[in-house]
Design an enzyme around this catalytic site. Sequence first.
Site, PDB file in Angstrom:
ATOM      1  CB  SER A  78       4.899 -46.100   5.555  1.00 39.60           C
ATOM      2  OG  SER A  78       5.526 -47.246   6.086  1.00 39.60           O
ATOM      3  N   GLY A 132      16.798 -43.848   9.786  1.00 45.73           N
ATOM      4  CA  GLY A 132      17.304 -42.557  10.188  1.00 45.73           C
ATOM      5  C   GLY A 132      16.591 -41.357   9.598  1.00 45.73           C
ATOM      6  N   GLY A 163       6.210 -41.865   6.791  1.00 44.18           N
ATOM      7  CA  GLY A 163       7.083 -42.933   6.334  1.00 44.18           C
ATOM      8  C   GLY A 163       8.415 -42.944   7.046  1.00 44.18           C
ATOM      9  CB  ALA A 164       9.738 -44.865   9.894  1.00 46.78           C
ATOM     10  CB  SER A 165      13.473 -44.076   5.628  1.00 45.92           C
ATOM     11  OG  SER A 165      13.774 -42.730   5.965  1.00 45.92           O
TER      12      SER A 165
END
Length: 477
Positions: free
Chosen positions: A66, A313, A309-311
């Site tokens: 994000s 893992g 920013g989560a991705s």
Amino acid sequence: MNNDNALHTVEAQIRQQVAAYCAADNVPGFVAGVHHAGERVVVAHGVANTATGAPMREDTGFLYGSVTKVMTTTLVLRQVERGALDLDAPVVRYLPEFALSVPGAAERILVRHLIAHTNGIDADLYFPDARGHGALKSYVEGLAAGHGVLFEPGEQLSYSNGGMIIAGRLLEAVTGLAFPDLLARDVYAPVGMTGSGTSADQAILRSTAVGHFLDPGTMAARPTGMFTLPDTWGPAGGTPIGTVADLLAFGRTHLDGGVSPTGTRVLSAESTALMRQVAFDMASPNVPPIGLGWVLYPFGDTTVLAMSGASPGGVSLLCVVPEHDLVFAAFGNTPGAILLQDQLLCWLLRERLGIEIPALVTGSESEVDLSPYVGTYRSDQLRIDVSVVDGQLEERMTYEPADASQERIFTEFAGGKTSAPPQRYVPVRPGLFAPAGYPLETFDGYLRLLLVSYHDLRDGRARFRNGGGRLTRRVSG
């Protein structure tokens, strides 16, 4: 920190903290960078992929997640400067096909609402699996079938993946370029982000990290089965990939009033200032004020422009501190690395910049009436059941997929989980709760997002729950 000795000290301290945390919490790899007063350090630790043993290097790429939303907002403001977009015009002026399942709702959403997370679109977990340059068009077409609104535009604040994706499609409509091509041309190139790409096809040609999830039985880190999200999520952060050095360069562009480290003007000083201005403030400690693209974290009297920013893992973070000429960027390849990022950010603010970070919340109240918050709250494919157990609020969060495709993408993104264990909360004050078992100082930094708040009491019942900046709306109870 603006001399060699100070810079060396920063590098050594970060390296020490990173090594200790990664060893204790099974984070395979981590990379972080700091720019301050004309100097820069980058620290890399561990491995980028446990399946291959490839090292995490200073120039290893990772999914931006994000953090991309600030880049998407930058692109929107560039088109506003060119007269191709008006922030206060309805989105349908440029995208006549934009519609939601509630008649007339889409027509009330302005361009500004998309990038200020005040649009109310109920599509935060909508993952259509379209690929290629028509992906964003497919996303917008799918909204009308079953996606309504959580609130009227401008009425509340709720972190919005859907708003940013629609903004990306809006950019395609007014420029004639596919979003990935526009991102490369108008952000990567002028900023000098030479290590960044827009797809897994590009990332595979260079050193790239993958995310990991901890095995519940052994607590060993295992690589994710999903590297990027579908192309439909590009403008929200699902596909852009790059390095810490590139994030530092992008942060410096916003630090320097829109002029990149290459000397190219990317945005006007007025536009970069507008992105930092408060667009909406819920006046709740767990929900920082929002600008355009940036989240505006108050640390006492100092404002930190931030976006994480989560991705699948992994987690990235970009922070800009305009008052102190500092940019901090980091990536860790387990979700728990956000705790290390918070630790490093607070250390930089306190020890390097001399900023006093006051307690965000103090004490707790045992006499708070819990009944206004009990009930069931929903948003797109998410149900949260709130009850009272042993004098505390207990929340049960469940993902309810709309179809098999949505379930497959979400569960891969979340590491195989469709529900979370029950979580107890203790009242800090009416309408504000902390997860039980955490010392209150945990929430002084970025992790204030772990607090939960309830809003808009009507007839003795809260209308909304806010967790992690996202709203769910009461539907029963």
